[in-house]
Scaffold this motif. Structure first.
Motif, PDB file in Angstrom:
ATOM      1  N   GLU A   1      36.165  49.762  36.406  1.00 39.39           N
ATOM      2  CA  GLU A   1      36.325  49.565  37.842  1.00 39.39           C
ATOM      3  C   GLU A   1      34.976  49.362  38.506  1.00 39.39           C
ATOM      4  O   GLU A   1      34.843  48.564  39.445  1.00 39.39           O
ATOM      5  CB  GLU A   1      37.049  50.758  38.463  1.00 39.39           C
ATOM      6  CG  GLU A   1      37.310  50.617  39.951  1.00 39.39           C
ATOM      7  CD  GLU A   1      38.191  49.426  40.314  1.00 39.39           C
ATOM      8  OE1 GLU A   1      37.918  48.780  41.347  1.00 39.39           O
ATOM      9  OE2 GLU A   1      39.137  49.136  39.557  1.00 39.39           O
ATOM     10  N   GLU A   2      33.937  50.043  37.989  1.00 42.58           N
ATOM     11  CA  GLU A   2      32.587  49.882  38.540  1.00 42.58           C
ATOM     12  C   GLU A   2      32.053  48.478  38.269  1.00 42.58           C
ATOM     13  O   GLU A   2      31.396  47.873  39.143  1.00 42.58           O
ATOM     14  CB  GLU A   2      31.647  50.936  37.945  1.00 42.58           C
ATOM     15  CG  GLU A   2      31.908  52.362  38.377  1.00 42.58           C
ATOM     16  CD  GLU A   2      33.142  52.958  37.726  1.00 42.58           C
ATOM     17  OE1 GLU A   2      33.691  53.932  38.285  1.00 42.58           O
ATOM     18  OE2 GLU A   2      33.560  52.448  36.653  1.00 42.58           O
TER      19      GLU A   2
ATOM     20  N   ALA B   1      33.771  46.162  40.595  1.00 39.33           N
ATOM     21  CA  ALA B   1      33.208  46.304  41.939  1.00 39.33           C
ATOM     22  C   ALA B   1      31.889  45.542  42.056  1.00 39.33           C
ATOM     23  O   ALA B   1      31.589  44.955  43.109  1.00 39.33           O
ATOM     24  CB  ALA B   1      33.002  47.789  42.264  1.00 39.33           C
TER      25      ALA B   1
ATOM     26  N   ARG C   1      43.400  43.093  39.813  1.00 45.31           N
ATOM     27  CA  ARG C   1      42.006  42.729  40.084  1.00 45.31           C
ATOM     28  C   ARG C   1      41.894  41.260  40.487  1.00 45.31           C
ATOM     29  O   ARG C   1      41.104  40.917  41.377  1.00 45.31           O
ATOM     30  CB  ARG C   1      41.146  43.018  38.853  1.00 45.31           C
ATOM     31  CG  ARG C   1      41.004  44.502  38.573  1.00 45.31           C
ATOM     32  CD  ARG C   1      40.089  44.791  37.391  1.00 45.31           C
ATOM     33  NE  ARG C   1      40.045  46.227  37.132  1.00 45.31           N
ATOM     34  CZ  ARG C   1      39.303  46.805  36.190  1.00 45.31           C
ATOM     35  NH1 ARG C   1      38.538  46.058  35.406  1.00 45.31           N
ATOM     36  NH2 ARG C   1      39.334  48.116  36.017  1.00 45.31           N
TER      37      ARG C   1
END
Length: 439
Positions: A306-307, A310, A352
């Motif tokens: 997820e990082e 991001a 996503r």
């Protein structure tokens, strides 16, 4: 006799599909839409993703049901990359790879004569030369697509294209110029250069992409030259400057990004960092003020956290792209990525993709709105917008609806941009067409 041809995938495939169609037309056949009755159905396939292969099989099945007595043909990247799988497809009477594309007509005639299934698949050899081909027309458009490069040697972890397309090979410059001059005489005013790895054009011939661009821009009847997708690590600053100095290059550049995270790029096998990508983008914006930069971004690559996702969102926003093509990672047999740990579930990849696509739409609207109040050179396309107005395309690749009632196709008009629509611009024609040089 009627032939129906459908082409999936990239601009290179589309160009090759036109060449295939013309080989039938030259022999007196009539081309019809793929959903109509025909004696021969050709699927010119794509295999970049598993969906491309699946769709190719589906189209073959549809053709078989529509006309049980017709000849069904599978050609292109799918059978070239996966020959055993393609050869086993009973829905196809004729199966050929990319190397046999030029002899597709012979394979169809052999099947029609003998009734025996024809399968012709051979691997790309080392030292393979560029296949001579030239499309004769593009349905009355003002733009003509010209394939000048084939093959790729990047071997990204997720990609089967090197298997499907073989080694890098380029159209000799003299052949390119002959084709461009013929297209110019036929009335085409914009040349769109395409290739599997366009940035590597000429590496096998001892020349460069920018030298080809300079030669094309020197042709008086060619008004604009547009480039297809480019690899950022293969664009030197001097090459960019030379293309800008040539004077006719459209300020629209599709720089493949794939991820906005350095760690993900490394796992993908991409050969640049984000700092290097940003540097090349800066060179383009410096040489072509107001340029539209577009890109591809893959989400859900194996191991993407997820990082990391991001970080991609942040980098895409920072780059202020004019358009972002978003697609979820598709697992392809025979690639390194297919065996990597950390394969993400489909639902997460789709989520996503939706988030990034939303950001892409925001950036697209912002780019369109920034065009308001500018003056753009618009190439009139000779076709009307849904509301009946004439339309054309800016150098940055945006459709413009104009108030002039009947400008001639191929005119290059200065247009004042008044407003931004959903995915188009609206403008008013200023006085005076940009004169075209004689020649």
């Amino acid at each position: 006799m009627r032939v129906a041809i459908v082409t999936l995938g990239c601009k290179v495939n589309q160009y090759e599909g036109e060449v295939l169609a013309e080989s039938f037309l030259a022999r007196g056949w009539e081309r019809v839409a793929f959903d109509q009755e025909a004696e021969v159905y050709v699927v010119n396939s794509c295999t970049v993703t598993g969906e491309g292969s699946r769709k190719s099989r589906k189209l073959l099945s549809q053709a078989r049901r529509r006309a049980p007595g017709a000849v069904t043909v599978l050609t292109g990247c799918y059978p070239q990359a996966f020959p055993q799988e393609a050869a086993a497809l009973e829905e196809a009477d004729v199966v050929t790879g990319a190397r046999e594309r030029g002899r597709l007509w012979e394979a169809v005639e052999e099947y029609r004569r003998t009734g025996r299934r024809v399968v012709r698949l051979s691997p790309h050899p080392a030292g393979e030369l560029f296949e001579p081909m030239a499309a004769q027309g593009f349905l009355g458009h003002t733009r003509a697509f010209v394939k000048i490069e084939d093959g790729c040697d990047q071997y990204c972890a997720y990609c089967v294209i090197p298997r499907a397309r073989g080694p890098v090979r380029s159209k000799p410059l003299e052949q390119l110029m002959e084709e461009a001059e013929r297209l110019a005489r036929a009335g085409y005013r914009e040349i769109v250069l395409s290739g599997i790895n366009l940035s590597k054009y000429g590496r096998d011939l001892g020349c460069t992409l920018w030298e080809a661009v300079e030669s094309l821009c020197a042709l008086p009847k060619i008004r604009r030259v547009r480039l297809g997708s480019l690899e950022p690590n293969l664009l030197p600053r001097e090459g960019i400057r030379r293309m800008a100095a040539a004077g006719k290059v459209c300020p629209q550049f599709h720089l493949a990004l794939q991820s906005g995270c350095d760690a993900t790029l490394a796992r993908m096998g991409r050969r640049y960092t984000l700092a290097e990508y940003e540097e090349v983008a800066g060179w383009l914006r410096e040489a072509f003020p107001g340029a539209a930069l577009t890109t591809d971004v893959m989400v859900g690559f194996p191991g993407e956290t997820e990082e990391e996702f991001a970080a991609t969102l942040a980098f895409v926003r920072k780059m202020a792209f004019a358009r972002v093509h978003v697609f979820p990672y598709s697992r392809r047999a025979g690639t390194r990525a297919a065996e990597m740990p950390g394969q993400l579930p489909g639902g997460e990849k789709r989520a996503r993709a939706a988030r990034l696509a939303g950001l892409g739409e925001e950036l697209r609207r912002s780019f369109l709105e920034r065009q308001t109040g500018t003056t753009q050179l618009v190439l009139v396309e000779g076709k009307r917008a849904p509301d009946g107005r004439q339309q054309g395309q800016t150098g940055t690749g945006i459709q413009v609806r104009i108030d002039r009632s009947s400008p001639a196709r191929g005119m290059l008009l200065p247009v004042r941009i008044l407003a931004a629509g959903e995915d188009w611009l609206e403008g008013t024609v200023l006085e005076g067409e940009i004169p075209m040089e004689k020649g």
